[in-house]
Write a protein that holds these residues in place. Structure first.
Motif, PDB file in Angstrom:
ATOM      1  N   ASP A  35       3.321   3.138 -13.412  1.00  0.00           N
ATOM      2  CA  ASP A  35       3.455   2.208 -12.273  1.00  0.00           C
ATOM      3  C   ASP A  35       4.165   2.858 -11.093  1.00  0.00           C
ATOM      4  O   ASP A  35       3.795   2.642  -9.934  1.00  0.00           O
ATOM      5  CB  ASP A  35       4.224   0.939 -12.693  1.00  0.00           C
ATOM      6  CG  ASP A  35       3.352   0.008 -13.532  1.00  0.00           C
ATOM      7  OD1 ASP A  35       2.128   0.257 -13.626  1.00  0.00           O
ATOM      8  OD2 ASP A  35       3.905  -0.957 -14.093  1.00  0.00           O
ATOM      9  N   PHE A  36       5.194   3.657 -11.397  1.00  0.00           N
ATOM     10  CA  PHE A  36       5.893   4.363 -10.326  1.00  0.00           C
ATOM     11  C   PHE A  36       4.941   5.319  -9.620  1.00  0.00           C
ATOM     12  O   PHE A  36       4.890   5.394  -8.382  1.00  0.00           O
ATOM     13  CB  PHE A  36       7.101   5.134 -10.902  1.00  0.00           C
ATOM     14  CG  PHE A  36       7.744   6.055  -9.906  1.00  0.00           C
ATOM     15  CD1 PHE A  36       8.572   5.563  -8.903  1.00  0.00           C
ATOM     16  CD2 PHE A  36       7.509   7.433  -9.957  1.00  0.00           C
ATOM     17  CE1 PHE A  36       9.161   6.426  -7.969  1.00  0.00           C
ATOM     18  CE2 PHE A  36       8.091   8.293  -9.032  1.00  0.00           C
ATOM     19  CZ  PHE A  36       8.913   7.786  -8.035  1.00  0.00           C
ATOM     20  N   ARG A  53       0.312   5.028  -3.431  1.00  0.00           N
ATOM     21  CA  ARG A  53      -0.086   3.944  -2.525  1.00  0.00           C
ATOM     22  C   ARG A  53       0.773   3.955  -1.248  1.00  0.00           C
ATOM     23  O   ARG A  53       0.264   3.748  -0.145  1.00  0.00           O
ATOM     24  CB  ARG A  53       0.030   2.599  -3.253  1.00  0.00           C
ATOM     25  CG  ARG A  53      -0.466   1.422  -2.458  1.00  0.00           C
ATOM     26  CD  ARG A  53      -0.369   0.122  -3.267  1.00  0.00           C
ATOM     27  NE  ARG A  53      -1.422  -0.002  -4.230  1.00  0.00           N
ATOM     28  CZ  ARG A  53      -2.463  -0.853  -4.116  1.00  0.00           C
ATOM     29  NH1 ARG A  53      -2.553  -1.642  -3.054  1.00  0.00           N
ATOM     30  NH2 ARG A  53      -3.381  -0.917  -5.034  1.00  0.00           N
ATOM     31  N   ALA A  54       2.073   4.213  -1.418  1.00  0.00           N
ATOM     32  CA  ALA A  54       2.951   4.302  -0.244  1.00  0.00           C
ATOM     33  C   ALA A  54       2.486   5.417   0.692  1.00  0.00           C
ATOM     34  O   ALA A  54       2.422   5.247   1.908  1.00  0.00           O
ATOM     35  CB  ALA A  54       4.395   4.549  -0.693  1.00  0.00           C
ATOM     36  N   PRO A  68      -6.643   7.875  -5.958  1.00  0.00           N
ATOM     37  CA  PRO A  68      -7.579   6.985  -6.678  1.00  0.00           C
ATOM     38  C   PRO A  68      -7.587   7.234  -8.183  1.00  0.00           C
ATOM     39  O   PRO A  68      -7.801   6.301  -8.961  1.00  0.00           O
ATOM     40  CB  PRO A  68      -8.941   7.310  -6.036  1.00  0.00           C
ATOM     41  CG  PRO A  68      -8.784   8.638  -5.375  1.00  0.00           C
ATOM     42  CD  PRO A  68      -7.341   8.718  -4.953  1.00  0.00           C
ATOM     43  N   ALA A  69      -7.333   8.465  -8.599  1.00  0.00           N
ATOM     44  CA  ALA A  69      -7.289   8.738 -10.041  1.00  0.00           C
ATOM     45  C   ALA A  69      -6.138   7.958 -10.685  1.00  0.00           C
ATOM     46  O   ALA A  69      -6.327   7.287 -11.712  1.00  0.00           O
ATOM     47  CB  ALA A  69      -7.138  10.237 -10.295  1.00  0.00           C
ATOM     48  N   GLY A  88     -11.645  -0.541  -3.433  1.00  0.00           N
ATOM     49  CA  GLY A  88     -10.750  -1.571  -2.923  1.00  0.00           C
ATOM     50  C   GLY A  88      -9.299  -1.134  -2.816  1.00  0.00           C
ATOM     51  O   GLY A  88      -8.392  -1.962  -2.956  1.00  0.00           O
ATOM     52  N   LEU A  89      -9.077   0.158  -2.565  1.00  0.00           N
ATOM     53  CA  LEU A  89      -7.712   0.665  -2.418  1.00  0.00           C
ATOM     54  C   LEU A  89      -7.382   0.805  -0.935  1.00  0.00           C
ATOM     55  O   LEU A  89      -8.205   1.288  -0.166  1.00  0.00           O
ATOM     56  CB  LEU A  89      -7.592   2.045  -3.084  1.00  0.00           C
ATOM     57  CG  LEU A  89      -7.851   2.102  -4.584  1.00  0.00           C
ATOM     58  CD1 LEU A  89      -7.961   3.560  -5.046  1.00  0.00           C
ATOM     59  CD2 LEU A  89      -6.712   1.404  -5.335  1.00  0.00           C
ATOM     60  N   PRO A  90      -6.185   0.407  -0.531  1.00  0.00           N
ATOM     61  CA  PRO A  90      -5.817   0.612   0.874  1.00  0.00           C
ATOM     62  C   PRO A  90      -5.765   2.105   1.187  1.00  0.00           C
ATOM     63  O   PRO A  90      -5.421   2.905   0.327  1.00  0.00           O
ATOM     64  CB  PRO A  90      -4.419  -0.014   0.965  1.00  0.00           C
ATOM     65  CG  PRO A  90      -3.885   0.003  -0.426  1.00  0.00           C
ATOM     66  CD  PRO A  90      -5.083  -0.153  -1.336  1.00  0.00           C
ATOM     67  N   PHE A  91      -6.130   2.464   2.415  1.00  0.00           N
ATOM     68  CA  PHE A  91      -6.110   3.876   2.808  1.00  0.00           C
ATOM     69  C   PHE A  91      -5.588   4.028   4.229  1.00  0.00           C
ATOM     70  O   PHE A  91      -6.016   3.320   5.140  1.00  0.00           O
ATOM     71  CB  PHE A  91      -7.508   4.494   2.720  1.00  0.00           C
ATOM     72  CG  PHE A  91      -7.559   5.893   3.273  1.00  0.00           C
ATOM     73  CD1 PHE A  91      -6.919   6.923   2.612  1.00  0.00           C
ATOM     74  CD2 PHE A  91      -8.214   6.169   4.464  1.00  0.00           C
ATOM     75  CE1 PHE A  91      -6.927   8.218   3.120  1.00  0.00           C
ATOM     76  CE2 PHE A  91      -8.227   7.458   4.984  1.00  0.00           C
ATOM     77  CZ  PHE A  91      -7.590   8.480   4.311  1.00  0.00           C
ATOM     78  N   ALA A  92      -4.671   4.944   4.401  1.00  0.00           N
ATOM     79  CA  ALA A  92      -4.160   5.285   5.737  1.00  0.00           C
ATOM     80  C   ALA A  92      -3.778   6.753   5.701  1.00  0.00           C
ATOM     81  O   ALA A  92      -2.976   7.168   4.855  1.00  0.00           O
ATOM     82  CB  ALA A  92      -2.939   4.438   6.081  1.00  0.00           C
ATOM     83  N   GLU A  93      -4.354   7.532   6.595  1.00  0.00           N
ATOM     84  CA  GLU A  93      -4.035   8.966   6.609  1.00  0.00           C
ATOM     85  C   GLU A  93      -2.536   9.136   6.829  1.00  0.00           C
ATOM     86  O   GLU A  93      -1.989   8.588   7.782  1.00  0.00           O
ATOM     87  CB  GLU A  93      -4.835   9.652   7.722  1.00  0.00           C
ATOM     88  CG  GLU A  93      -4.815  11.163   7.615  1.00  0.00           C
ATOM     89  CD  GLU A  93      -5.708  11.827   8.667  1.00  0.00           C
ATOM     90  OE1 GLU A  93      -5.305  12.891   9.163  1.00  0.00           O
ATOM     91  OE2 GLU A  93      -6.780  11.291   8.990  1.00  0.00           O
ATOM     92  N   PRO A  94      -1.854   9.855   5.933  1.00  0.00           N
ATOM     93  CA  PRO A  94      -0.389   9.958   6.028  1.00  0.00           C
ATOM     94  C   PRO A  94       0.046  10.834   7.198  1.00  0.00           C
ATOM     95  O   PRO A  94      -0.747  11.610   7.723  1.00  0.00           O
ATOM     96  CB  PRO A  94      -0.001  10.595   4.697  1.00  0.00           C
ATOM     97  CG  PRO A  94      -1.205  11.342   4.249  1.00  0.00           C
ATOM     98  CD  PRO A  94      -2.399  10.606   4.801  1.00  0.00           C
TER      99      PRO A  94
END
Lengths: 197, 197
Positions: free
Chosen positions: A106-107, A113-114, A17-18, A76-82
């Motif tokens: 951006d990278f 996010r990935a 998120p940062a 509003g950030l997508p989240f999925a435990e990796p």
């Protein structure tokens, strides 16, 4: 211009998120930001810590995912435990240093996010290649992570972080040298830079 | 009425601003708070952690004092790095349980202020006696900390905290069971209680 150094390890959950938010928050305040990828693993190891405290304390680690999920929902950030934690962040960090400073933000956001938004494994070359391609970069620049200059640049970044007593991520240091640890302190760091340097 | 359980160990630095601020923030939102002193030491020990991470990582510990000083300045709370960390919080926790629930908040705030605002050592009977006297209590109630019922009550509080996966302090659990760790999350916990239970 007020300035903040933004130190991050690509394996760090709260750096997600940062990274996603700092550009807007900094621009809003007229603060310039230098994006500084480094590796926390060697710093932990030199202190005798085997790995992240989120890994060694199972209960604390489980809480952190719940907490990060709440934070992502708020912004509003997508989240999925990796699939794994902590992931090996070496490849991503080296690629970040192959890119020039204007392409690095951006990278960085896309890699976080990935990993934390889509549950991908960022130590996989195909994942990083996919991120680069989506941003319009030639994935062949991954080959440059084998250059000694890049390896050395990352080692120097990590030694620099350690010398500055950066002990976690995300970590923010204002132009005047004030340290702030954690996503929770990001706005404080930016505000401090504008008021006290 | 929305509710939050406020779990704290008297040795916990970030519990100081939480204790000093929670009553107003909760009242403002119409949230009731139960003050729950417990001991973090036995919980750390049963996990194989020798002591607080702020103690085992010298660099992180030094940062925490700087960070706590900034937080205290923001909220107008006195701050003085105490002579020892972590202090033995057993006596203070037992006295807090001797007091009834209505007297516990003021005592708690005063003990934190003595330790982190005035640099006193809260394991000393004279320090706790001074806090009690200043609040108009009979310091003789310290004798009751030797009662088996009080010792047992504190042990039960700590076991209860551990069963709820409380791994640090301050820690907040809403009426609906949502966990929040740290002074940083206090307002989030209170807001959550009013909106989602």
């Amino acid at each position: 211009m007020p300035h903040v150094d933004f130190w991050y390890d690509f394996a760090s959950p709260y750096s997600y998120p940062a990274a996603a938010r700092i550009a807007d928050e900094a621009a809003h305040r007229g603060v310039s930001v230098t994006w500084r990828p480094f590796l926390l693993g060697p710093i932990f190891n030199r202190k005798g810590l085997p790995t992240s405290p989120l890994k060694t304390d199972r209960v604390k680690g489980a809480y952190a995912w719940r907490d990060l999920g709440r934070i992502c929902a708020r912004y509003g950030l997508p989240f999925a435990e990796p699939p794994g934690f902590p992931q090996n962040s070496l490849l991503a960090a080296r690629v970040a240093l192959v890119l020039d400073e204007t392409a690095r933000p951006d990278f960085t956001v896309a890699v976080y996010r990935a990993q934390f938004g889509e549950g991908k494994t960022i130590s996989e070359v195909e994942v990083i290649a996919g991120v680069l391609a989506a941003l319009g970069h030639d994935a062949a620049l991954i080959d440059r992570t084998r250059d000694d200059a890049i390896k050395l640049a990352l080692r120097h970044q990590t030694e620099h972080a350690e010398a500055l007593e950066v002990f976690g991520a995300p970590f923010f240091i204002t132009g005047g040298g004030e340290p702030f640890w954690g996503h929770d302190r990001m706005e404080d760091a930016l505000d401090w830079a504008t008021k006290k340097g």
